[in-house]
Design a protein around this motif. Sequence first.
Motif, PDB file in Angstrom:
ATOM      1  N   LYS A 745       0.825  -1.203   0.000  1.00 35.97           N
ATOM      2  CA  LYS A 745       0.000   0.000   0.000  1.00 35.97           C
ATOM      3  C   LYS A 745       0.861   1.255   0.000  1.00 35.97           C
ATOM      4  N   GLY A 746       2.128   1.116   0.324  1.00 28.87           N
ATOM      5  CA  GLY A 746       3.029   2.260   0.353  1.00 28.87           C
ATOM      6  C   GLY A 746       4.275   2.017  -0.467  1.00 28.87           C
ATOM      7  N   THR A 747       4.900   3.086  -0.934  1.00 29.62           N
ATOM      8  CA  THR A 747       6.144   3.005  -1.691  1.00 29.62           C
ATOM      9  C   THR A 747       7.093   4.114  -1.240  1.00 29.62           C
ATOM     10  N   ILE A 748       8.318   3.728  -0.923  1.00 29.57           N
ATOM     11  CA  ILE A 748       9.372   4.696  -0.610  1.00 29.57           C
ATOM     12  C   ILE A 748      10.292   4.789  -1.822  1.00 29.57           C
ATOM     13  N   ALA A 749      10.571   5.999  -2.276  1.00 26.62           N
ATOM     14  CA  ALA A 749      11.409   6.186  -3.463  1.00 26.62           C
ATOM     15  C   ALA A 749      12.477   7.237  -3.193  1.00 26.62           C
ATOM     16  N   LEU A 750      13.678   6.963  -3.651  1.00 28.24           N
ATOM     17  CA  LEU A 750      14.789   7.916  -3.587  1.00 28.24           C
ATOM     18  C   LEU A 750      15.289   8.131  -4.995  1.00 28.24           C
ATOM     19  N   PHE A 788       7.392   9.429  -0.307  1.00 25.85           N
ATOM     20  CA  PHE A 788       6.601   8.312   0.224  1.00 25.85           C
ATOM     21  C   PHE A 788       5.192   8.403  -0.347  1.00 25.85           C
ATOM     22  N   THR A 789       4.723   7.303  -0.903  1.00 25.42           N
ATOM     23  CA  THR A 789       3.385   7.221  -1.478  1.00 25.42           C
ATOM     24  C   THR A 789       2.559   6.224  -0.679  1.00 25.42           C
ATOM     25  N   TYR A 790       1.345   6.642  -0.333  1.00 29.09           N
ATOM     26  CA  TYR A 790       0.426   5.726   0.354  1.00 29.09           C
ATOM     27  C   TYR A 790      -0.873   5.654  -0.435  1.00 29.09           C
ATOM     28  N   ARG A 791      -1.308   4.436  -0.716  1.00 27.29           N
ATOM     29  CA  ARG A 791      -2.541   4.217  -1.482  1.00 27.29           C
ATOM     30  C   ARG A 791      -3.592   3.604  -0.570  1.00 27.29           C
ATOM     31  N   PHE A 792      -4.797   4.082  -0.645  1.00 29.10           N
ATOM     32  CA  PHE A 792      -5.866   3.498   0.137  1.00 29.10           C
ATOM     33  C   PHE A 792      -6.990   3.020  -0.765  1.00 29.10           C
ATOM     34  N   ASN A 793      -7.519   1.881  -0.406  1.00 29.38           N
ATOM     35  CA  ASN A 793      -8.604   1.221  -1.153  1.00 29.38           C
ATOM     36  C   ASN A 793      -8.205   0.838  -2.565  1.00 29.38           C
ATOM     37  N   LYS A 794      -6.886   0.702  -2.813  1.00 32.10           N
ATOM     38  CA  LYS A 794      -6.447   0.134  -4.086  1.00 32.10           C
ATOM     39  C   LYS A 794      -4.997  -0.288  -3.948  1.00 32.10           C
ATOM     40  N   GLN A 795      -4.631  -1.359  -4.649  1.00 36.11           N
ATOM     41  CA  GLN A 795      -3.275  -1.860  -4.617  1.00 36.11           C
ATOM     42  C   GLN A 795      -2.401  -1.063  -5.566  1.00 36.11           C
ATOM     43  N   LYS A 796      -1.096  -1.266  -5.434  1.00 35.32           N
ATOM     44  CA  LYS A 796      -0.143  -0.515  -6.257  1.00 35.32           C
ATOM     45  C   LYS A 796      -0.454  -0.655  -7.742  1.00 35.32           C
ATOM     46  N   ASN A 797      -0.717  -1.881  -8.203  1.00 33.27           N
ATOM     47  CA  ASN A 797      -0.913  -2.126  -9.631  1.00 33.27           C
ATOM     48  C   ASN A 797      -2.327  -2.559  -9.941  1.00 33.27           C
ATOM     49  N   GLU A 798      -3.278  -2.029  -9.174  1.00 30.11           N
ATOM     50  CA  GLU A 798      -4.672  -2.393  -9.409  1.00 30.11           C
ATOM     51  C   GLU A 798      -5.059  -2.087 -10.845  1.00 30.11           C
ATOM     52  N   ARG A 799      -5.671  -3.029 -11.466  1.00 29.36           N
ATOM     53  CA  ARG A 799      -6.018  -2.867 -12.878  1.00 29.36           C
ATOM     54  C   ARG A 799      -7.168  -1.894 -13.030  1.00 29.36           C
TER      55      ARG A 799
END
Length: 817
Positions: A745-750, A788-799
């Motif tokens: 549900k979250g992604t950390i990117a540098l 930092f990205t946080y997604r709610f009610n959907k997955q990272k690669n939800e179609r």
Amino acid sequence: MNKNFLLVVFTLLLSFTALAQKPADKKIKISGKVFEKGTNLPVEYAPVSFQNVTTKQLFGAMTDGTGSFSFEIAPGEYTGAIDVELISYKKVTIPQKAYMADTVIGPFYLEADIAQLQDVVVIAEKSTVEIKLDKRVYNVGKDMMVKGGTVSDVLDNVPSVTVDAEGTVALRGNENVKILIDGKPSGLAGINVADALKLLPADAVEKVEVITNPSARYDAEGGGGIINIVIRKGKSNGVNGSIIVSAGDPESYGVSTSLNKKGTDFNLFSNIGYNYRNSPGNSLTDAEYFNSDGTTSRFINERRTNKRFSEGYNANFGIDLNLSKSLTWTNAITFRENNGKNPDNVFFYNFDALNNPTFVRNRLNDSKSDEFSIEYSTNFTKKFKKDGHQLTVDVAVSQNRENESSTIYDEIVGDASSLFTETTVNNQKQQRNLFQTDYVLPIGKDGRFEAGYRGSFQKNLTEFEILPTSLYSNTLEYNENVNALYAQYGSKINKFSYFLGMRFEDSNIDVNSITANDYNNKKYNNFFPSATINYEVSDKSSVSLSYSKRINRPRGRFLNPFSSYSSNINIFQGNPDINPSLTDAIDIGYLNKWDKLTFSTSAYINLTNDTFQFIRKESGLFVDGVPVIISTPINLAKEYRAGFEFNLNYTPYKWWRLNGNFNLYRNETQGDYTYTDYLGNEINQNFDNIALSWTSRISSKVTLPYKIDWQTNATYNAPQTTAQGKILGNASVNLAFSKDVLKDKGTIALNVSDLFNSRKRLMETNIENVVSSYSEMQMRKRQITLSFTYRFNKQKNEREKQQKREDNGEGDFVGQP
């Protein structure tokens, strides 16, 4: 698991079994459609396979964007299946049956596998770059490089597109590019497109489409092609969204959120963001000045530092209303506000003819700016009974305001009595109204007729003032009214498909320099034909030939006689009498897809009349004996641009993906410029020039242990000669890492932009018996950003379960793969 991987796996299975086949004397065609159960939306990239009961040979195809499939088999007994379990649909089995003639089967309705959805980590991930025959699509959501960045950063990572140190966008080395937002010229781009792209956040962008040879449906503006920026818009059912926070060095931080709610008859969507950025830059110019006899008169070394501070807000709110099963009404309002400061500090180190130091002059330009843009847009889409038959109506109204003021302190270092203070004010206003309607009518099995109208009406007012002197003060009024009609028809005959179109544009433009009492009205109308022919060599390769006529109208700083005063010895001056340039563009393209590789290439020729070129000349003014040099655009007679380009998408392993782009081009300019200098002498300059240059970019994405993604982009721009000098070669590298957390549900990117701090514009300029100079400009130093990205009610690669929309020519040509 991305779509390309699904295609590779399925193709490999078919290829291995096909090796053992013997060609049959007779082939029959199996075709049909696949939809998603419950939504009735088409399912693309679904593998449909048939197995011969006797020989065990496999046949099949992938569904296209409309859910359609077709393939040929030898007559016989077959069992079939539609198995897309990799993207979480339940397998559909087609019972054994004898097929002896062309047969339409289905339609089939796939049901989501809920149990599998809970376990799948990667679901239908799109490749970062999708190569199509008529355009390339760059999917921003999968690119770590631009997290926490701006739209300008996005474009600088798109194949075939470059953004130089001044923010100027070029496509295949050509700066005459039309930039659209959601298929339309948007008021959000404001008065200065390059500046606006640096202020809009990258997170608001879903994808970028690069169209090198547009059809008649598109605005004819942009001799080098069109770049269409598609803004993100959620379409998943229920309430969903994401939030992104970022911080970086040099000091920058931001937060943006995307919130959406979709019901049965409506879809609410929004994008809201805040950002603060410090983008320090610097430049240097080493100049040698000459006497009229060619001997050296003096040297001046200019050293400049600037600190660009900007604080901005942007918001977009909209709603899609399903008024009926066939009628959709969309309304959206968008605004952007930005406040900025840019202390621009310049030191002029003066030397005599023997290079002995004489004095140092310091010039501090302390500028401040505030910008505000607001746009309302509405769209009606009416779909008729026949698939693809629709009518769309778009209206957009926008206003922009950009106010800039600065206080300039100029003095000789060590001599307080030499201090001189000036104040500049540069206020700009723009109002744009856009009306557009498009009609699409399918004819027969493969034919499509399109027609439409577009009216674009804009007013611009620029007030530039310098106090206490009024030498460079001016008020410029620019009004542009363009009415356009177009019609085009496309169809397919066996393996050939074609699109033929004609666009007519009537232009009425006023360029009024009110202060100078100079009024110019330009009325002209033009026909813009376009044609594209495609040939499907096989189901994996195609060849295309296309032609279009384009126009490039001068705007903004190109027209304003006085719009810059950061240096008092090197002044940029617009030309209100400059005319538009017309381009004939021809493109020959080839596309081929292998199991792990997609390759596209094209050869192109652009012939431009009255092309824009920047010239430098003496103004007749002097500052401490130093001649003031004016840079201004002019129309030259001819420009011939020809090039060769190829793009590669290569996936050698499941964990490694490569994208590459190479563009080699030759640019020949033919023309002479004659002017009268301040002494009354007629000066003739020959601008005949041949420039050969190339650009290349490679992007590598690797999945490391512990599911850490590592992406590297490397770019090189080769040297290029100009009419009055040379642009030197330049290389740069971007680097990024990301890791999914919190159950994806979250992604950390540098990410690190310009890893080696090498992205600079290096130039050599020579004006005979006037000045010879070398300059370096770095618009922004190396930037390190953590997000930092946080997604709610959907997955990272939800179609995204949505049907492809047909807006403003975004659809592929008829019959294209």
